[in-house]
Design a protein around this motif. Structure first.
Motif, short mmCIF file in Angstrom:
data_model
loop_
_atom_site.label_atom_id
_atom_site.label_comp_id
_atom_site.label_asym_id
_atom_site.label_seq_id
_atom_site.Cartn_x
_atom_site.Cartn_y
_atom_site.Cartn_z
N ILE A 19 0.86 -1.47 0.24
CA ILE A 19 0.06 -0.02 -0.09
C ILE A 19 0.71 1.39 0.11
O ILE A 19 0.97 1.97 -1.01
N ARG A 20 1.69 1.19 0.78
CA ARG A 20 2.71 2.34 0.82
C ARG A 20 3.01 2.85 0.06
O ARG A 20 3.79 3.81 -0.77
N LYS A 21 3.88 1.56 -1.30
CA LYS A 21 4.84 1.89 -2.19
C LYS A 21 4.02 2.33 -3.31
O LYS A 21 4.70 2.98 -3.82
N ALA A 22 3.00 1.93 -3.06
CA ALA A 22 1.37 1.67 -4.17
C ALA A 22 1.71 3.63 -4.51
O ALA A 22 1.71 3.97 -5.07
N HIS A 23 1.85 4.00 -3.12
CA HIS A 23 1.55 5.65 -2.67
C HIS A 23 2.38 6.78 -3.23
O HIS A 23 2.16 7.41 -3.67
N GLU A 24 3.62 5.70 -2.69
CA GLU A 24 4.46 6.25 -3.20
C GLU A 24 5.26 6.33 -4.65
O GLU A 24 6.03 7.62 -4.85
N ASN A 25 4.29 5.53 -5.29
CA ASN A 25 4.64 5.38 -6.96
C ASN A 25 3.71 5.94 -7.76
O ASN A 25 3.78 5.85 -8.32
N GLY A 26 3.32 6.63 -7.21
CA GLY A 26 2.13 8.28 -7.24
C GLY A 26 0.88 7.04 -7.65
O GLY A 26 -0.36 7.83 -8.36
N HIS A 27 0.53 5.89 -6.88
CA HIS A 27 -0.90 4.77 -7.17
C HIS A 27 -1.86 5.96 -6.45
O HIS A 27 -1.78 6.28 -4.75
N ARG A 28 -3.76 5.29 -7.13
CA ARG A 28 -4.55 5.57 -5.67
C ARG A 28 -4.31 4.65 -5.15
O ARG A 28 -4.48 3.29 -5.80
N VAL A 29 -4.96 4.42 -4.30
CA VAL A 29 -5.00 3.30 -2.99
C VAL A 29 -6.53 3.37 -2.67
O VAL A 29 -6.28 4.31 -1.72
N VAL A 30 -7.56 2.05 -2.32
CA VAL A 30 -8.16 2.78 -1.53
C VAL A 30 -8.20 1.49 -1.14
O VAL A 30 -8.09 0.33 -1.42
N LEU A 31 -8.27 1.27 0.25
CA LEU A 31 -8.60 0.55 1.23
C LEU A 31 -10.37 0.62 1.67
O LEU A 31 -11.42 0.92 2.04
N VAL A 32 -10.51 -1.16 1.73
CA VAL A 32 -12.21 -2.14 2.18
C VAL A 32 -11.91 -2.86 3.61
O VAL A 32 -11.64 -3.79 3.15
N VAL A 33 -12.60 -2.21 4.32
CA VAL A 33 -12.73 -3.72 4.88
C VAL A 33 -13.68 -3.34 5.32
O VAL A 33 -14.82 -3.19 5.69
N ALA A 34 -14.35 -5.09 5.63
CA ALA A 34 -15.51 -5.41 6.11
C ALA A 34 -15.89 -5.57 7.22
O ALA A 34 -17.40 -5.57 7.15
N THR A 35 -15.54 -5.40 8.66
CA THR A 35 -15.65 -4.83 9.58
C THR A 35 -15.19 -4.17 10.34
O THR A 35 -14.37 -3.58 10.20
N ARG A 36 -16.00 -3.67 11.39
CA ARG A 36 -15.51 -3.08 12.52
C ARG A 36 -14.62 -3.55 13.35
O ARG A 36 -14.09 -2.86 14.48
N GLY A 37 -14.68 -4.85 13.00
CA GLY A 37 -13.66 -5.87 14.38
C GLY A 37 -14.12 -5.54 15.85
O GLY A 37 -13.84 -5.13 16.50
N GLU A 38 -15.69 -5.92 16.09
CA GLU A 38 -16.19 -5.36 16.76
C GLU A 38 -15.93 -6.58 17.64
O GLU A 38 -16.60 -6.40 19.47
N LEU A 39 -15.54 -7.53 18.27
CA LEU A 39 -14.73 -8.51 18.50
C LEU A 39 -13.19 -8.95 19.45
O LEU A 39 -13.00 -9.65 19.60
N GLY A 40 -12.23 -7.53 19.24
CA GLY A 40 -10.94 -7.79 19.10
C GLY A 40 -11.37 -7.40 20.96
O GLY A 40 -12.50 -6.92 22.10
N GLU A 41 -10.11 -7.80 21.48
CA GLU A 41 -10.13 -8.09 22.23
C GLU A 41 -9.46 -7.24 23.50
O GLU A 41 -8.39 -6.16 22.44
N ILE A 42 -9.41 -5.90 24.16
CA ILE A 42 -8.88 -4.51 24.63
C ILE A 42 -9.36 -4.85 26.35
O ILE A 42 -9.52 -5.60 27.12
N PRO A 43 -7.86 -4.01 26.84
CA PRO A 43 -7.66 -4.10 28.01
C PRO A 43 -9.37 -3.51 28.74
O PRO A 43 -9.12 -2.44 28.24
N GLU A 44 -9.45 -3.83 29.83
CA GLU A 44 -10.00 -2.79 30.78
C GLU A 44 -9.93 -1.59 31.15
O GLU A 44 -8.54 -1.17 31.59
N GLY A 45 -10.78 -1.06 30.89
CA GLY A 45 -10.26 0.71 31.04
C GLY A 45 -9.78 1.34 29.65
O GLY A 45 -9.46 2.88 29.76
N PHE A 46 -9.22 0.81 29.31
CA PHE A 46 -9.19 1.35 27.19
C PHE A 46 -9.25 2.21 27.51
O PHE A 46 -9.48 3.41 26.53
N LEU A 47 -11.37 2.06 26.81
CA LEU A 47 -11.76 2.59 26.12
C LEU A 47 -12.39 4.05 26.81
O LEU A 47 -12.69 3.98 27.57
#
Length: 257
Positions: free
Chosen positions: A22-50
């Motif tokens: 992705i970064r290489k494409a950007h630095e070479n002047g190309h357009r980059v689009v990121l598509v993510v299927a989910t928002r990662g709702e089930l990720g684990e986090i330490p208590e009190g992080f949010l």
């Protein structure tokens, strides 16, 4: 200028699997689009992080944009499905998860982005999702079908080089006098089946900064950020892909050239 669309399952997958290209494409002047299927709702986090009243998905959306800015992404889109959790968990089959999504319906959503962008290249995952995660497997299924619908000419399946991972594990064990667990059978792809290896060592620091942007999931004590620079370059300085119809063996060293 070409357009690269990189399709991923969860926030933080983009920088781990494809941050270098992705970064290489950007630095070479190309357009980059990121598509993510989910928002990662089930990720684990330490208590009190949010913060009070903050949902994990809200933080992970912000982290994804911060990572995208570091990597040089021009557009970020979420398909709107929810995190399915690890394979075999009860969450896999809950309504609205990416794992339960109708492939044709999800592919149509991604194909609309590919068509809108007139994408030249799409990255997805290999057919077992690198290590068997249901959402990663679904990225493969949906992405490959979306490319057919949109007529995207080149599709690269991001994978893990199993042979290199095994060599790294053996060297770690030798240097530290330990015996780490064997790799799972579905972890990665033998190098003989990989068709494209992209040297991204020049962008290793961008990858690491992008990983650091995902603070809810990747702490400073994590495997990704705690390892020495040399070990990081070994583990993440090459990004590996499979392109159907190429090979045998590694015949390409870039996804856009």
């Amino acid at each position: 200028m070409a357009t690269l669309v990189s399709f991923h399952a969860h926030p933080d997958d983009e920088c781990i699997a494809c941050g270098g290209v992705i970064r290489k494409a950007h630095e070479n002047g190309h357009r980059v689009v990121l598509v993510v299927a989910t928002r990662g709702e089930l990720g684990e986090i330490p208590e009190g992080f949010l913060d009070d009243g903050e949902e994990l998905w809200q933080r992970r959306v912000l982290e994804t944009q911060a990572s995208a800015d570091i990597l040089g992404v021009d557009r970020v889109e979420f398909l709107g499905y929810t995190d399915s959790g690890m394979m075999g968990e009860p969450t896999n089959d809950q309504p609205g998860t990416f794992w339960t999504a109708d492939v044709e319906e999800a592919a149509a959503k991604l194909a609309a982005i590919l068509t809108d962008e007139n994408a030249d290249v799409l990255t997805v995952y290999d057919d077992h999702g690198g290590y068997g995660h249901p959402d990663h497997i679904q990225v493969h299924r949906v992405g490959m079908r979306a490319a057919e619908i949109a007529g995207t000419p080149r599709v690269y399946q991001a994978t893990i080089n199993r042979d290199r991972a095994l060599a790294g594990r053996r060297e770690f064990d030798r240097q530290n006098g330990v015996e780490t667990p064997e790799l799972a059978e579905d972890f990665g792809t033998p190098e003989s089946e990989i068709t494209c290896a992209v040297d991204v060592t020049a962008y290793a620091e961008h990858k690491r900064r992008a990983m650091r942007a995902h603070g809810s999931q990747i702490s400073e004590q994590s495997f990704f950020l705690a390892m020495p620079d040399e070990a990081f370059r070994f583990a993440f300085g090459t990004e590996w892909f499979i392109r159907a119809g190429q090979g045998p063996g590694i015949t390409e060293t870039d996804v856009l050239e």
